[in-house]
Each structure stands twice: as structure tokens, then as C-alpha cells.
Design a protein around this motif. Structure first.
Motif, PDB file in Angstrom:
ATOM      1  N   HIS A 151       0.791  -1.235   0.000  1.00  0.00           N
ATOM      2  CA  HIS A 151       0.000   0.000   0.000  1.00  0.00           C
ATOM      3  C   HIS A 151       0.823   1.284   0.000  1.00  0.00           C
ATOM      4  N   CYS A 179      -1.432  -8.146  -1.672  1.00  0.00           N
ATOM      5  CA  CYS A 179      -0.828  -7.753  -0.412  1.00  0.00           C
ATOM      6  C   CYS A 179      -0.629  -8.967   0.491  1.00  0.00           C
ATOM      7  N   GLY A 188      -2.971  -9.596   2.521  1.00  0.00           N
ATOM      8  CA  GLY A 188      -3.920  -9.304   3.599  1.00  0.00           C
ATOM      9  C   GLY A 188      -3.284  -8.521   4.731  1.00  0.00           C
ATOM     10  N   CYS A 189      -3.809  -7.339   4.990  1.00  0.00           N
ATOM     11  CA  CYS A 189      -3.333  -6.531   6.117  1.00  0.00           C
ATOM     12  C   CYS A 189      -4.472  -5.610   6.552  1.00  0.00           C
ATOM     13  N   LEU A 212      -4.970  -2.651   5.992  1.00  0.00           N
ATOM     14  CA  LEU A 212      -5.381  -1.633   5.013  1.00  0.00           C
ATOM     15  C   LEU A 212      -6.135  -2.236   3.823  1.00  0.00           C
ATOM     16  N   CYS A 213      -6.123  -3.554   3.719  1.00  0.00           N
ATOM     17  CA  CYS A 213      -6.777  -4.227   2.588  1.00  0.00           C
ATOM     18  C   CYS A 213      -8.297  -4.171   2.710  1.00  0.00           C
TER      19      CYS A 213
HETATM   20 ZN    ZN Z   1      -2.906  -4.991   2.596  1.00  0.00          ZN
END
Ligand code: ZN
Ligand code: SF4
Length: 558
Positions: free
Chosen positions: A75, A330, A332-333, A335-336
């Protein structure tokens, strides 16, 4: 080489000297000079190693931990090359495509820093929650009347409210006025020059407004995050978590502070916002015309998804592919997007940004009465206005006598409440029989769906006096002519109430002249054209159907 005369670190960096302490003041002084000789200098330093050093320093200062891909992840930005490319593309697009707006002109042509900051401050406050097209007219009138901080500080709150009338979010004007008075009384007319000070010292100036003013006016190297920037950044960096959450807000500020161009911070910030307003719009974004398309993660996700679909069709191997596109790179985090299933193919890049569902506005009903009298000197019609308290909803604004209804009431009961209130305010008895029901006006404030039940009352006794001010719960009241009404600090809702009253009055006169047939009113033809009539229950008069007359309710802010 041109020097600003302050021996600042910017000049040093241009002359090849080491940039030592990059202080706020030297940034500001440098920025002033940059504005004066901007074009020439920009060309000189465009690709210089000094500029590169400055950028690296800026990125590290903003967030030492998010420079490399390894550290930032999906991101943020890949590297400085990507950052430079986004900056260059955006700035050159902005130079060619920016809209000519009065405050932009002032920011470039006004040499007095305080006047320049004041001009941008006014525009930024007006633009909060209000569209550019609406603001332009208000802005021009405002600047004509109060071209300086000093002029605004001398105005009364009443004058400020009058000027703000119809713009919504009325506390904005009040705070701007308070701020101008504060700058004059506490800072000798000198605007604070850093975003931190502005935010701390001036009422109504938040993080965004402070950063916008100081980057545009003083060249402070700080990013901005407003609604447009949120949309652009969330799409460009595929940030799908709730964009109003503290974690995403902080991430966006960090990205904005890394991305902002150190030489043209004001122009760069305006470029991001301009992109959001004209290309990366909430609905139907024009990705094919976007200068940062090559760096946009949302756009790439959509292209990737389309490619998969075409391949699937071509190969006819549907089972090889999951029905849900592999949109996240990503892993997965926070911000996803919350989960892969929340991606909606038909939305494309509009999957970003995400906001929590808005709470529906609460519903309120208010009784309001247009009270008129004839001035005994020249027979001019006058209207009775009272002032709202100086706090809360529509603070200090003028309105027709209005009473919030606690519950649904029958018309008879409504009339009794109004007549009691008018008797109290006017000091002479107002009977229910004198009240005429005109209809309903719907007005949507930012969080209230308000329905006004509109009545009128014409006082026959022209000598009627209102009760003494201290006997009412309102701070003030007055009788105004039609022209004075329109110049008063009244909300858009009250203007709509007045329109209803005026049009019904005009309509009644026309009907009295017997020209109903001529205008097609009450006929099938008239109704087909949206001029449908319905008779109020009590008066036997005819009136315009509210829906056809007002069209959809317009949303206004408090
Ligand atoms: Zn993410
Ligand atoms: Fe917005 Fe499309 Fe540009 Fe991405 S490519 S920033 S989604 S307009």
C-alpha cells in the motif's frame, strides 16, 4: 544562481553546499523565494542530484519506517523512482488542466503573505462540504466586502451570518470571523506560518485546512488529506479498509506527506485534489485520462480481472478459475479490503475507498408561521422574524416563529400551539381561525430530515407591537420587508418556506383574477405539466402540490 538573500538551506542545496538543519523557517523562506522565481528554478532543479537528496531526506523525515517495498508492503510506494514519476505526471497534468478559480489566482498574484493566507483560508473554509460551483459566488462577494483579515475582524457576526446565508454549516463563518479577530488581537495581524501553529491556534482550522493553507501560501512541505485526496490515495494504493478509521487516516497522511513535491508542495496538493474532483471522481472515474494510471493499484486490479475474464472466455476453461478474482497482492493486512468477497466486479476502481454505512438522518417535524402586517406609513408588507439562540442548530440565524413538534399532531392542535406562541411573542391575541395552513416544506440538513408545517397569519392591526425583548425566550426579533428578508441571515429552509408563502400568494391573486383556465391550472393539461393542484382541508383555497413545486429536497448542512 538566484538567491533569496536569507542564506537558507534551499539556496545552499542549490549551490551544491550541504543542507544542514532543514528548519521550518528555512523551508518557509525558501518556499517564498521558490514562488517568486518558481518556473525558472523548477526547470533548473528538475532532475538535479540536490533535489533527489532533498526528496530522500523528506521521505525519511516523514516516516523513516516506510521507505522500501520490503518495509511498506503493497500500500505504499515501491521506491523513489515511483514517487518522482507520480509527482512529475501529476504536476504536468495540473499545469495543463487546472481550473481557473479566484482563490488560486489570489494565491499566485498576492504578494502580501497575510493577505494570501487569508484568501486561501476563506476558500478552504467555504469549500468544506460545499461544491466549488456554489462557493465561487460566495467567495467573490466575501472578498469584495472583506478583502483583508482586518476588514473581516471589524465586521459583526450578524453581517457574517448574512453573507453566509444559504451556504450551510453556519458555524464555519462564525469561526472564520473569530479566527480573524484572534489573528488581529493576539498576533498583530500576522498569520501563523506553520500548519502545526495554525491548527493549534485558530478556531475551525483542522489538520487538513492548516496543511492546505501553509503548503499553498508558505510552501510548507506537507501533504493534505481531504475527501478528494482520500479517494485518489485509496484507489492508487488499493486501500480498502474503512477510510474513516484512525489507522487508515494515519496511513493516508503518511502517504500524502511522502508523496508531496518538496519544490511545489502547494501546487502538488492542489493537483491531487483537482484529480479527485475532475478525473478520479466518486462515480464514473475517467481512468483513461488519468496521469497516474500507470501507478494505480486499483486500476491494475481491474485490468487484471478483465484479462482473466477474457482468457476464461477464450480458453473456455471456466473451471480453472475461481469465481472470485485474485485481487489482493498484499497477502492481507489492516489496510486491505475486509475480505476478497467484498470486491464487487461491477464497481471496478470504485471498490475504493470504503466507508461505513451512514446513519440515516433523524426525522423531525416543525410548525412554522409566516406572520405579516402592513406598515402603516406606506402599506408595505412586513414579515416577523425571530433570532435563534447563539448556540446549537443554526445558531444566531433568523427564522419565522417555529416550534418543534414532539409528536404527530392533528391540525387543530397544531393551530392551537402556534396561536399560543404567537400570542406570547406578539403581545396580542392571535386566534386559531386567523391561521391558514399553506402546506409542508421538506428540508434535509446534514443529520436531520426536517418537515416544516407552514402556516400564515396576517395581522390586521397594523399598530401591533411585539412584547419586550426580555419577555421572550429569544434574544431578538424584528419586522422586515421582503427585500430585507432576503438580505437577512436566514437558512435555506426558511427561504423555501418563504417561497411557498410567496408563490401561494401570487397564485391566489391570479386565481382571483379568474385566469385559471388561461393558465391551464386545475385542468388535465395543467396537471400533466406538473402544476397539479390540491385543496387544503381547512381553507378551501387551492395550492400547488409540494412535490411538483419544489422537486427533490435539497440537502443543507448545519
Ligand atoms: Zn494490505
Ligand atoms: Fe483514480 Fe482511475 Fe486514476 Fe486510479 S487510474 S487514480 S482509479 S482515475
Amino acid at each position: 544562481m538566484v538567491s533569496c538573500g536569507w542564506d537558507c538551506c534551499w539556496c545552499k542545496s542549490l549551490s551544491g553546499a550541504q543542507c544542514g538543519e532543514y528548519t521550518v523557517m528555512s523551508k518557509l523562506k525558501a518556499a517564498v523565494m521558490v514562488q517568486k522565481t518558481s518556473l525558472k528554478r523548477r526547470q533548473n532543479v528538475k532532475n538535479s542530484p540536490q533535489r533527489k537528496r532533498l526528496c530522500q531526506k523528506q521521505v525519511k523525515e516523514v516516516s523513516p519506517g516506510i521507505v522500501s517495498v520490503k518495509e511498506t508492503g503493497y500500500h505504499s510506494f515501491k521506491d523513489l523512482t515511483e514517487i518522482h514519476s507520480i509527482r512529475a505526471n501529476l504536476l504536468s497534468w495540473y499545469d495543463k488542466n487546472k481550473r481557473e478559480l479566484p482563490w488560486r489566482r489570489m494565491a499566485v498574484t498576492e504578494s502580501d503573505l497575510n493577505k494570501r493566507a487569508y484568501a486561501v483560508w476563506v476558500s478552504e473554509i467555504m469549500l468544506q462540504q460545499t461544491q466549488v460551483a456554489t462557493v465561487i459566488n460566495y467567495y467573490n462577494k466575501w472578498m469584495q466586502r472583506w478583502p483583508t483579515l482586518q476588514a473581516l475582524a471589524k465586521a459583526t457576526l450578524e453581517e457574517v451570518n448574512e453573507m453566509w446565508s444559504g451556504l450551510g454549516y453556519y458555524s464555519r463563518g462564525r469561526r472564520l470571523h473569530e479566527g480573524a479577530q484572534k489573528v488581529l488581537s493576539e498576533f498583530k495581524g500576522e498569520m501563523p506560518k506553520s500548519a502545526e501553529e495554525l491548527q493549534k491556534l485558530l478556531p475551525g482550522v483542522g489538520r487538513y485546512t492548516a496543511s492546505a493553507i501553509t503548503s499553498i501560501c508558505f510552501g510548507q512541505v506537507t501533504g493534505v488529506v481531504d475527501g478528494n485526496a482520500i479517494r485518489v490515495l485509496c484507489r492508487a494504493r488499493a486501500i480498502g479498509a474503512d477510510s474513516t478509521s484512525p489507522a487508515v487516516t494515519e496511513a493516508l497522511w503518511m502517504l500524502a506527506n511522502i508523496l508531496v513535491d518538496p519544490v511545489r508542495p502547494g501546487d502538488f496538493n492542489q493537483a491531487v485534489m483537482e484529480l479527485g474532483a475532475t478525473i478520479c471522481t466518486p462515480k464514473a472515474p475517467l481512468c483513461s485520462e488519468c496521469p497516474v494510471q500507470a501507478h494505480c493499484r486499483a486500476y491494475h486490479q481491474v485490468v487484471k480481472e478483465e484479462e482473466k475474464v477474457s482468457k476464461r472466455l477464450l480458453d473456455n476453461t471456466m473451471l480453472k478459475f475461481s469465481s472470485i478474482p485474485d485481487i489482493e497482492e498484499c497477502g492481507g493486512c489492516s489496510l486491505c479490503l475486509p475480505d476478497k468477497e467484498s470486491w464487487v466486479s461491477s464497481l471496478g476502481v470504485m471498490n475504493y475507498p470504503r466507508k461505513p454505512a451512514k446513519k440515516p438522518p433523524r426525522t423531525e417535524r416543525t410548525l412554522t408561521c409566516v406572520v405579516t402586517r402592513k406598515r402603516n406609513t406606506d402599506d408595505t408588507e412586513e414579515y416577523f422574524l425571530i433570532q435563534r439562540p447563539n448556540f446549537g442548530l443554526l445558531a444566531g440565524m433568523w427564522e419565522f416563529p417555529s416550534i418543534l413538534m414532539e409528536a404527530e399532531l392533528m391540525e387543530k392542535k397544531q393551530k392551537r400551539i402556534i396561536s399560543d406562541r404567537l400570542t406570547e411573542l406578539l403581545g396580542s391575541s392571535v386566534t386559531e381561525a386567523n391561521l391558514q395552513h399553506l402546506g409542508e416544506v421538506v428540508h434535509i440538513f446534514s443529520h436531520i430530515h426536517q418537515t416544516y408545517h407552514v402556516y400564515s397569519n396576517s395581522l390586521s392591526d397594523t399598530t401591533v407591537e411585539t412584547v419586550k425583548q426580555e419577555e421572550t425566550e429569544y434574544p431578538s426579533f424584528r419586522w422586515v420587508t421582503k427585500a430585507e428578508f432576503h438580505q437577512s441571515a436566514v437558512s435555506t429552509a426558511m427561504k423555501k418556506v418563504f417561497r411557498l408563502f410567496s408563490h401561494l400568494g401570487v397564485n391566489e391573486k391570479l386565481l382571483n383574477k379568474g385566469d385559471k383556465q388561461e393558465r391551464g391550472l386545475g385542468t388535465k393539461e395543467g396537471e400533466r405539466k406538473g402544476r397539479k393542484y390540491k385543496a387544503p382541508k381547512d381553507s378551501g383555497r387551492r395550492q400547488l402540490c409540494m412535490e411538483s413545486f419544489f422537486g427533490p429536497a435539497v440537502k443543507e448542512s448545519l
